[in-house]
Structures are given as C-alpha cells and as structure tokens.
Write a protein that holds these residues in place. Structure first.
Motif, PDB file in Angstrom:
ATOM      1  N   TYR A   1       0.817  -1.213   0.000  1.00 16.98           N
ATOM      2  CA  TYR A   1       0.000   0.000   0.000  1.00 16.98           C
ATOM      3  C   TYR A   1       0.849   1.261   0.000  1.00 16.98           C
ATOM      4  O   TYR A   1       0.410   2.312  -0.479  1.00 16.98           O
ATOM      5  N   ALA A   2       2.071   1.175   0.513  1.00 11.30           N
ATOM      6  CA  ALA A   2       2.995   2.304   0.389  1.00 11.30           C
ATOM      7  C   ALA A   2       3.294   2.573  -1.075  1.00 11.30           C
ATOM      8  O   ALA A   2       3.364   3.733  -1.517  1.00 11.30           O
ATOM      9  N   ALA A   3       3.445   1.489  -1.863  1.00  9.19           N
ATOM     10  CA  ALA A   3       3.705   1.657  -3.298  1.00  9.19           C
ATOM     11  C   ALA A   3       2.505   2.268  -4.012  1.00  9.19           C
ATOM     12  O   ALA A   3       2.660   3.101  -4.920  1.00  9.19           O
ATOM     13  N   LEU A   4       1.291   1.867  -3.619  1.00  5.61           N
ATOM     14  CA  LEU A   4       0.101   2.483  -4.192  1.00  5.61           C
ATOM     15  C   LEU A   4       0.048   3.967  -3.848  1.00  5.61           C
ATOM     16  O   LEU A   4      -0.322   4.804  -4.677  1.00  5.61           O
ATOM     17  N   ALA A   5       0.463   4.284  -2.612  1.00  5.63           N
ATOM     18  CA  ALA A   5       0.374   5.671  -2.146  1.00  5.63           C
ATOM     19  C   ALA A   5       1.420   6.573  -2.773  1.00  5.63           C
ATOM     20  O   ALA A   5       1.151   7.745  -3.062  1.00  5.63           O
ATOM     21  N   ASN A   6       2.635   6.050  -2.986  1.00  6.47           N
ATOM     22  CA  ASN A   6       3.743   6.921  -3.419  1.00  6.47           C
ATOM     23  C   ASN A   6       3.955   6.964  -4.926  1.00  6.47           C
ATOM     24  O   ASN A   6       4.906   7.593  -5.393  1.00  6.47           O
ATOM     25  N   GLY A   7       3.116   6.269  -5.652  1.00  7.10           N
ATOM     26  CA  GLY A   7       3.234   6.318  -7.106  1.00  7.10           C
ATOM     27  C   GLY A   7       3.918   5.119  -7.721  1.00  7.10           C
ATOM     28  O   GLY A   7       4.222   5.133  -8.920  1.00  7.10           O
ATOM     29  N   GLY A   8       4.183   4.068  -6.931  1.00  9.42           N
ATOM     30  CA  GLY A   8       4.691   2.831  -7.520  1.00  9.42           C
ATOM     31  C   GLY A   8       6.066   2.366  -7.086  1.00  9.42           C
ATOM     32  O   GLY A   8       6.594   1.412  -7.652  1.00  9.42           O
ATOM     33  N   THR A   9       6.670   3.001  -6.085  1.00  7.70           N
ATOM     34  CA  THR A   9       8.005   2.594  -5.634  1.00  7.70           C
ATOM     35  C   THR A   9       7.898   1.585  -4.491  1.00  7.70           C
ATOM     36  O   THR A   9       7.174   1.821  -3.517  1.00  7.70           O
ATOM     37  N   ILE A  10       8.637   0.481  -4.613  1.00  9.16           N
ATOM     38  CA  ILE A  10       8.670  -0.550  -3.580  1.00  9.16           C
ATOM     39  C   ILE A  10       9.896  -0.301  -2.714  1.00  9.16           C
ATOM     40  O   ILE A  10      11.033  -0.421  -3.171  1.00  9.16           O
ATOM     41  N   TYR A  11       9.664   0.060  -1.451  1.00  7.74           N
ATOM     42  CA  TYR A  11      10.771   0.309  -0.531  1.00  7.74           C
ATOM     43  C   TYR A  11      11.001  -0.888   0.378  1.00  7.74           C
ATOM     44  O   TYR A  11      10.067  -1.610   0.733  1.00  7.74           O
ATOM     45  N   GLN A  12      12.252  -1.073   0.734  1.00  5.81           N
ATOM     46  CA  GLN A  12      12.589  -2.070   1.752  1.00  5.81           C
ATOM     47  C   GLN A  12      12.331  -1.463   3.126  1.00  5.81           C
ATOM     48  O   GLN A  12      12.848  -0.393   3.431  1.00  5.81           O
ATOM     49  N   PRO A  13      11.532  -2.115   3.960  1.00  7.05           N
ATOM     50  CA  PRO A  13      11.285  -1.550   5.291  1.00  7.05           C
ATOM     51  C   PRO A  13      12.538  -1.606   6.160  1.00  7.05           C
ATOM     52  O   PRO A  13      13.271  -2.600   6.155  1.00  7.05           O
ATOM     53  N   GLN A  14      12.795  -0.513   6.897  1.00  4.96           N
ATOM     54  CA  GLN A  14      13.948  -0.411   7.783  1.00  4.96           C
ATOM     55  C   GLN A  14      13.515   0.208   9.099  1.00  4.96           C
ATOM     56  O   GLN A  14      12.531   0.941   9.153  1.00  4.96           O
ATOM     57  N   VAL A  15      14.293  -0.057  10.149  1.00  6.21           N
ATOM     58  CA  VAL A  15      13.983   0.568  11.437  1.00  6.21           C
ATOM     59  C   VAL A  15      15.195   1.224  12.076  1.00  6.21           C
ATOM     60  O   VAL A  15      15.044   2.115  12.905  1.00  6.21           O
ATOM     61  N   VAL A  16      16.419   0.822  11.698  1.00  8.08           N
ATOM     62  CA  VAL A  16      17.616   1.467  12.245  1.00  8.08           C
ATOM     63  C   VAL A  16      17.953   2.658  11.361  1.00  8.08           C
ATOM     64  O   VAL A  16      18.361   2.496  10.217  1.00  8.08           O
ATOM     65  N   ALA A  17      17.752   3.856  11.914  1.00  8.11           N
ATOM     66  CA  ALA A  17      17.990   5.069  11.139  1.00  8.11           C
ATOM     67  C   ALA A  17      19.437   5.526  11.208  1.00  8.11           C
ATOM     68  O   ALA A  17      19.981   6.043  10.232  1.00  8.11           O
ATOM     69  N   LYS A  18      20.072   5.327  12.379  1.00  8.02           N
ATOM     70  CA  LYS A  18      21.470   5.755  12.557  1.00  8.02           C
ATOM     71  C   LYS A  18      22.183   4.811  13.511  1.00  8.02           C
ATOM     72  O   LYS A  18      21.566   4.205  14.385  1.00  8.02           O
ATOM     73  N   ILE A  19      23.492   4.708  13.308  1.00 10.00           N
ATOM     74  CA  ILE A  19      24.372   4.015  14.254  1.00 10.00           C
ATOM     75  C   ILE A  19      25.354   5.047  14.781  1.00 10.00           C
ATOM     76  O   ILE A  19      26.011   5.742  13.999  1.00 10.00           O
ATOM     77  N   GLU A  20      25.432   5.158  16.104  1.00  6.65           N
ATOM     78  CA  GLU A  20      26.318   6.139  16.724  1.00  6.65           C
ATOM     79  C   GLU A  20      27.323   5.451  17.630  1.00  6.65           C
ATOM     80  O   GLU A  20      27.025   4.411  18.235  1.00  6.65           O
ATOM     81  N   SER A  21      28.507   6.030  17.732  1.00  9.82           N
ATOM     82  CA  SER A  21      29.512   5.539  18.664  1.00  9.82           C
ATOM     83  C   SER A  21      29.064   5.837  20.086  1.00  9.82           C
ATOM     84  O   SER A  21      28.131   6.626  20.296  1.00  9.82           O
ATOM     85  N   PRO A  22      29.716   5.235  21.099  1.00 13.81           N
ATOM     86  CA  PRO A  22      29.349   5.528  22.490  1.00 13.81           C
ATOM     87  C   PRO A  22      29.464   7.012  22.845  1.00 13.81           C
ATOM     88  O   PRO A  22      28.806   7.478  23.771  1.00 13.81           O
ATOM     89  N   THR A  23      30.269   7.747  22.097  1.00 15.10           N
ATOM     90  CA  THR A  23      30.434   9.180  22.372  1.00 15.10           C
ATOM     91  C   THR A  23      29.492  10.052  21.539  1.00 15.10           C
ATOM     92  O   THR A  23      29.559  11.275  21.593  1.00 15.10           O
ATOM     93  N   GLY A  24      28.635   9.428  20.746  1.00 14.10           N
ATOM     94  CA  GLY A  24      27.645  10.179  19.986  1.00 14.10           C
ATOM     95  C   GLY A  24      28.041  10.532  18.568  1.00 14.10           C
ATOM     96  O   GLY A  24      27.303  11.251  17.881  1.00 14.10           O
ATOM     97  N   VAL A  25      29.165  10.023  18.097  1.00 15.04           N
ATOM     98  CA  VAL A  25      29.591  10.290  16.719  1.00 15.04           C
ATOM     99  C   VAL A  25      28.805   9.381  15.768  1.00 15.04           C
ATOM    100  O   VAL A  25      28.718   8.170  15.984  1.00 15.04           O
ATOM    101  N   VAL A  26      28.213   9.947  14.728  1.00 15.63           N
ATOM    102  CA  VAL A  26      27.430   9.164  13.768  1.00 15.63           C
ATOM    103  C   VAL A  26      28.375   8.324  12.912  1.00 15.63           C
ATOM    104  O   VAL A  26      29.238   8.854  12.206  1.00 15.63           O
ATOM    105  N   ILE A  27      28.210   7.016  12.990  1.00 13.20           N
ATOM    106  CA  ILE A  27      29.032   6.086  12.221  1.00 13.20           C
ATOM    107  C   ILE A  27      28.385   5.780  10.876  1.00 13.20           C
ATOM    108  O   ILE A  27      29.051   5.699   9.847  1.00 13.20           O
ATOM    109  N   LYS A  28      27.067   5.625  10.908  1.00 11.46           N
ATOM    110  CA  LYS A  28      26.348   5.313   9.669  1.00 11.46           C
ATOM    111  C   LYS A  28      24.942   5.875   9.767  1.00 11.46           C
ATOM    112  O   LYS A  28      24.298   5.786  10.811  1.00 11.46           O
ATOM    113  N   GLU A  29      24.480   6.464   8.685  1.00 12.90           N
ATOM    114  CA  GLU A  29      23.111   6.969   8.617  1.00 12.90           C
ATOM    115  C   GLU A  29      22.413   6.271   7.459  1.00 12.90           C
ATOM    116  O   GLU A  29      22.893   6.292   6.321  1.00 12.90           O
TER     117      GLU A  29
END
Length: 632
Positions: free
Chosen positions: A474-502
């Motif tokens: 239904y996301a594809a119906l809503a957005n015009g036809g794009t099939i997205y892979q569902p994800q839940v991890v938006a960012k990975i940060e080091s213990p000191t708060g430095v963004v390792i991966k977004e």
C-alpha cells in the motif's frame, strides 16, 4: 704511527674500558642488592604471595550499546548485575560437596544450576578448570548478601559485579527491539572465533539479534589476582604481585542504535489495539522507515536477562498464543479483500477489462457445480473497477480473475513484493505464498484447477501475506509505484555520539503499470473511506483536513456455511484487516492492521488505523501537511 701516538691511543682505550667496568660494577651491585632485598630481606613475604595467589588474564566484556527511538527515548539500557561464578580449580575434592550444598542453601540453586556446577567440576580438565563458569546471572540483593557473608566457606565461588540488559519500557515494542540471552552451544561452536565464550550474552531476536556485531563492542583483557580459594585479594596485595598495569587491552563499548520508531505512536497503538491477537505496523510510505510495530500478545524482554527456568521457557514456547512470534513479519494470513487492488491492476494490464467495463453481481457466481458467494447477499448489480473496490464486490473479482489468469495475478502480486521477504533485517521473515499454476503442480496432488483462481482472486484460497508485506504494497500504491525495503535502524552512533552510519531509503523495485490505472486504484481506495457506500465510510476521521485512503478486508479462516460463520468458535472466525494511508495526495504514513478473529475489517481493524493516522498527523506532525479539499 709514532710511539707517542700509540701510547695516547692505548691510554684512551684503557679509560673507556675502565668506565665500562665501573658502570657494570654498579649495575651488578644494584642487582645483587635487589636480589638480596627480594630473596633475603623479604623473601619469605614474596614466596608466601606467590604460593597463595594466582594471576589470571581475564576477558572483560564490554557494555552493550544502547537503543533509542527517533526522539532519543531510551529503549534498551544496561543495569548493574551481580553474577555468581564457580571456578573448579580452587575447590578440592573433599570440599566440593559441602560447597555445593552451601550454595544450594544460601543461593537456592535450581536443579539446572546444580547440574551446571557439577558438570563444570567433573568435566573440565587442565587449564579449563581455571576458567570461571557462570552459574547464575542477575542475583537478587538477598541472594548476593547471603553468599557474600559466607564467601570464606565457599571455595571457588565468587560474586562479580557486572552489567545486564535492561528494558525500561518493559513490553513496549518488545518484538521489534528483541531480547538477549545466554549463548547456546550451537551458537558457541560457530561464534567462538569471534570472541564469544560460554556464559556470554547474545542477541536472540529483533534489533538485538540483527545488530549484534555493532551492539556488542570489543572484549578487553585485564589481569586479576586471586588467592588459592579463588577469592579476590586486597588491592595492596595486587600491587605487590603485579609489576604492570592490570589492564592489558581496553574494552570498547558497543555502538548505539537510533531507530526510526516513534515511541509515542507505539504506545498509542499498543494501548488502543482492539484485540488480544494480531499485529499493526506503521511506515513512512516515501522511505520505508518503520514508525510503529506491534504484535499481540507481547512479552517482557526483561524476563530473559536473569536466571531463566527451563519450565518457564518450555511453557512460553508452547503457549498457543505464541507471544514470542512477531506477527508483523513472521505470521502470514489470507489477505482477503485488501488483495483486490492487485487483481484489479492485473486485469487492467492484461487488457481483459477496462476501467469502465461493468461486471454483473447478483450475490454470487455459479462456477461448475459450486456457487461462489459475494459478501453482499443481494449483490451489487453492475459494477466497474471503481465501485468494485469502494464496495468490495467479490463477484467482480471472481470474474476478473477468470478473465485474467492465475499467472497474471501472481506476476502482478510479485511486482508488489508479495510472496517474498521484504528484506526487513530485524525479523526472521515469512515469505508468504503467491501461487501460480506451477506452484499447484509442485504442492498439490491435483495440480492446477481453474476454480482455484476464483478463491485466490479475493485474497482467499492459497494466497497468504504478512502485515509488513501489505504495508509495503500500500505504500507503493500511495507513493506512485516505488517498492521500498522496510527499515527501522535510522542511525548508528559511537558511544560518544559520533554518527558512524546513517541509513538511506532502499528501493527494491518499481511497479510496471499504467499511471492512469494506478491513479484509478488510488481514487477507488480514497472512495472506500470517503464515498457513501464505501466499506469504511463510517470509520472516516472527523474534524480533520486530510483524507484517508485504504481498504477493508475480512479474511476467512475456515470454510463457512450458509450462516456465514456466525456460530463458529472464536478461533475459527474471520480475521479483520484494514490498510490505509494519508493524506491521500501527499501521503506521510501508511498503516496495516490485522485483528485476528475480529470479523469485519471495517469494525475490527479500521478504527485503530484511523486513530493512528490522526494521532500521527495531528499530534506528532503538528498538522504539518497540505490540507486536502473537501469532496472527491
């Protein structure tokens, strides 16, 4: 060379040798003095220390990385934990039984813990006997105090202050976050070369399992001094025994996970979920990032971090309600009428039906010697695609399926990602079932029969899908036809708060359909909620400036008789589906809900979807969307 110059050279060499001799003599005197100090003056003291104490190179496990939601709310943390260990090398044969009996008395060891202690003592050999065995994790204060007060009578026993996993919100988002537990023997065999040892904690499900490598961190090595009974010695003794820093290698804490989850929407969904068994998932249709994920019933991951009884685990895994199953990704269901847009698009693409082609519905369709009923006993009359979706006419889709073919429907369903895993990393997905003619040849004795197409065309028969697959569709119906892979991890940060991966959106495919056909389906889905006669018309949110589009679904669990299942037991009754998104013109959220055995989708699932969408757009987004005009 003259005699004078030779004498001068010899004199210079003799001076150098004399200097070296003096230096060596001083060094020799210092060494002798140090040896005298160690062996004569304090020899007995150091001999006693060496006889009474042992130095160990011991692994030090790191702090596990923390898990947060998108707004910085803490979802998984670490807390102090007092763990009970036993080292066989420090307990003689004559004292083992008395030590074990005292542990049973002081700490209340279970049968499993007694067996583990005996196994460590009887089966470990050579250097393995010096490796501490974890007997109990997360002792209570009273257990710890009882053991510590009598530690002198417990050879080889020690209580270590360590950390254990803590989930401050208890059951909230438990299936998504997951839980940790002690590594088992199968995992240990495959992961020993990665630094894992017996007694270590490892992610068992959800984010905890999928991101174990990032969350775990890196082991350190420290030197520990123990006496001959396996007890810690005073710091003054440690300084005398060790002539180096006790830290050989520093531990490195695990990285932190920042989820796309919104705890506020998650809390609302869990609180308002209308049934006991079922699932709900909310997603951003333009990125695939998960906003909420609920599976009912839930479990408390804190119950897995301490001592776990075998009986409790046995009962939990045999619970017929399967609380550990994440129904969003691990349970597939017949989708019922929410599958109809797939069949409609397949029929339009095949050219067998047009947007205006009407199909007669008199309440049923006779095929062979069986009547395939419509949900509306009196029928819908002549309906084309738009009204077939708005009013969910079953007979229209029986006819569309026969005109289109099973394989064409299957092909369109697979374009939406149905029948395959979505790629969601944080759950062991079920792929669902999208049958075609070849599938029936492989899985049935009869092979494909034309009648199968009719049941499958209304999302019954052998078609099965997971809630997350329907959200992606239904996301594809809503957005015009794009099939997205569902994800839940938006960012990975080091213990000191430095963004390792977004993380960035991951596109898995595009629908191969005519834009006019896709728009016609979108308009019809809006009509389901906003047109009189629509199956969710009376569930539309009031007092808002946006419109919801979506589809109701009522999925049969068993074949029903003439009473349409009214007298069936609860666990044989229909499942209620609703999948919706909003705003229709610029969608920001898509929600899929299945309420098991709740009957009609309009009453058993649609109200929760409307509540979630309204709360998200009006409260969490602050009305930050473009208002849609009244009317269609």
């Amino acid at each position: 060379m003259t005699i004078f110059s030779r004498q001068h050279e010899l004199s210079r060499l003799n001076g150098r040798y004399l200097f070296m001799l003096v230096v060596m003599s001083i060094a020799f005197v210092v060494i002798i003095g140090r040896l005298f100090h160690l062996q004569i003056s304090r020899g007995e003291e150091y001999l006693s220390l060496s006889e009474r104490n042992f130095v160990f190179r011991t692994r030090q496990t790191p702090l596990r990385g923390m898990i947060f939601d998108r707004n910085g709310n803490l979802l998984a943390d670490n807390r102090p934990s007092y763990n009970l260990y036993f080292t066989p090398a420090f307990c003689g044969k004559e004292k083992f039984e008395s030590t074990l009996n005292r542990l049973v008395e002081y700490a209340g060891l279970s049968d499993l813990e007694i067996e583990k202690t005996r196994e460590a003592y009887n089966q470990k050999t050579r250097l393995e006997r010096f490796v501490p065995t974890l007997i109990r994790r997360s002792m209570t204060w009273s257990e710890m105090a009882s053991v510590e007060q009598r530690i002198d009578m417990l050879d080889g026993v020690e209580v270590r202050p360590e950390t254990s996993r803590a989930y401050p919100n208890n059951t909230l988002a438990s299936h998504l976050i997951g839980y940790v537990g002690e590594i088992n023997q199968r995992q240990l065999r495959s992961m020993r070369n990665m630094g894992y040892r017996e007694g270590d904690v490892i992610g068992k499900s959800g984010v905890e399992k999928a991101w174990e490598k990032q969350l775990r961190g890196k082991n350190g090595i420290v030197l520990l001094v123990k006496d001959r009974f396996g007890q810690s010695v005073p710091e003054s003794v440690v300084r005398k025994v060790l002539d180096e820093d006790s830290v050989v290698e520093d531990t490195i804490p695990g990285n932190n996970m920042i989820l796309s989850l919104d705890t506020r929407l998650q809390e609302l969904t869990e609180k308002r979920f209308p049934g006991y068994n079922g699932a709900a998932v909310a997603m951003d249709p333009n990125t695939g990032f998960i906003l909420a994920m609920v599976s009912k019933p839930a479990f408390d991951p804190n119950n897995f971090t301490g001592a776990v009884s075998g009986r409790w685990l046995h009962d939990l895994f045999r619970d017929p309600d399967r609380p550990l199953t994440n129904r969003v990704v691990q349970q597939h269901y017949p989708p019922g009428s929410i599958f109809k847009p797939v069949v409609g698009l397949a029929a339009l693409k095949s050219g067998m039906l047009s947007l205006q082609t009407p199909q007669p519905c008199g309440g049923g369709l006779l095929y062979g010697n069986r009547t395939f009923r419509c949900w509306k006993a009196g029928g819908h009359g002549n309906v084309a695609l738009h009204r077939s979706i708005v009013e969910s006419c079953d007979v229209y889709y029986y006819r569309a399926g026969l005109k289109t073919s099973m394989d064409a429907i299957s092909k369109m369903a697979r374009e939406f990602g149905l029948g395959a895993k979505t790629g969601f990393k944080e759950g062991e997905e079920t792929p669902g079932i999208i049958p075609d003619r070849a599938w029936y040849q492989r899985h049935t004795k009869t092979g494909f029969l034309p009648g199968f197409t009719l049941s499958n065309a209304i999302g019954q028969g052998d078609v099965n899908a997971t809630p997350i697959q329907m959200a992606v569709m239904y996301a594809a119906l809503a957005n015009g036809g794009t099939i997205y892979q569902p994800q839940v991890v938006a960012k990975i940060e080091s213990p000191t708060g430095v963004v390792i991966k977004e993380a960035t959106p991951i596109v898995r495919g595009r629908l191969d359909v005519e834009p006019a056909h896709l728009q016609a389906v979108v308009d019809a889905l809006s009509g389901v909620v906003n047109e009189p006669g629509g199956t969710a018309y009376f569930r539309r949110p009031s007092g808002v400036k946006f419109k919801v589009a979506g589809k109701t679904g009522t999925a049969q669990v068993v074949k029903q008789g003439a009473d349409r299942g009214k007298n069936l037991p609860w666990d044989f009754r229909d499942h209620a589906w609703f999948v919706g998104y909003a705003p229709v013109t610029q969608p920001k959220i898509v929600v899929a809900v299945i309420n098991e055995h709740a009957g009609h989708g309009s009453s058993g699932a649609a109200p929760l979807v409307m509540t979630m969408i309204t709360y998200y757009l009006e409260q969490l987004q602050g009305g930050n969307y473009q208002a849609e005009e009244e009317g269609l």
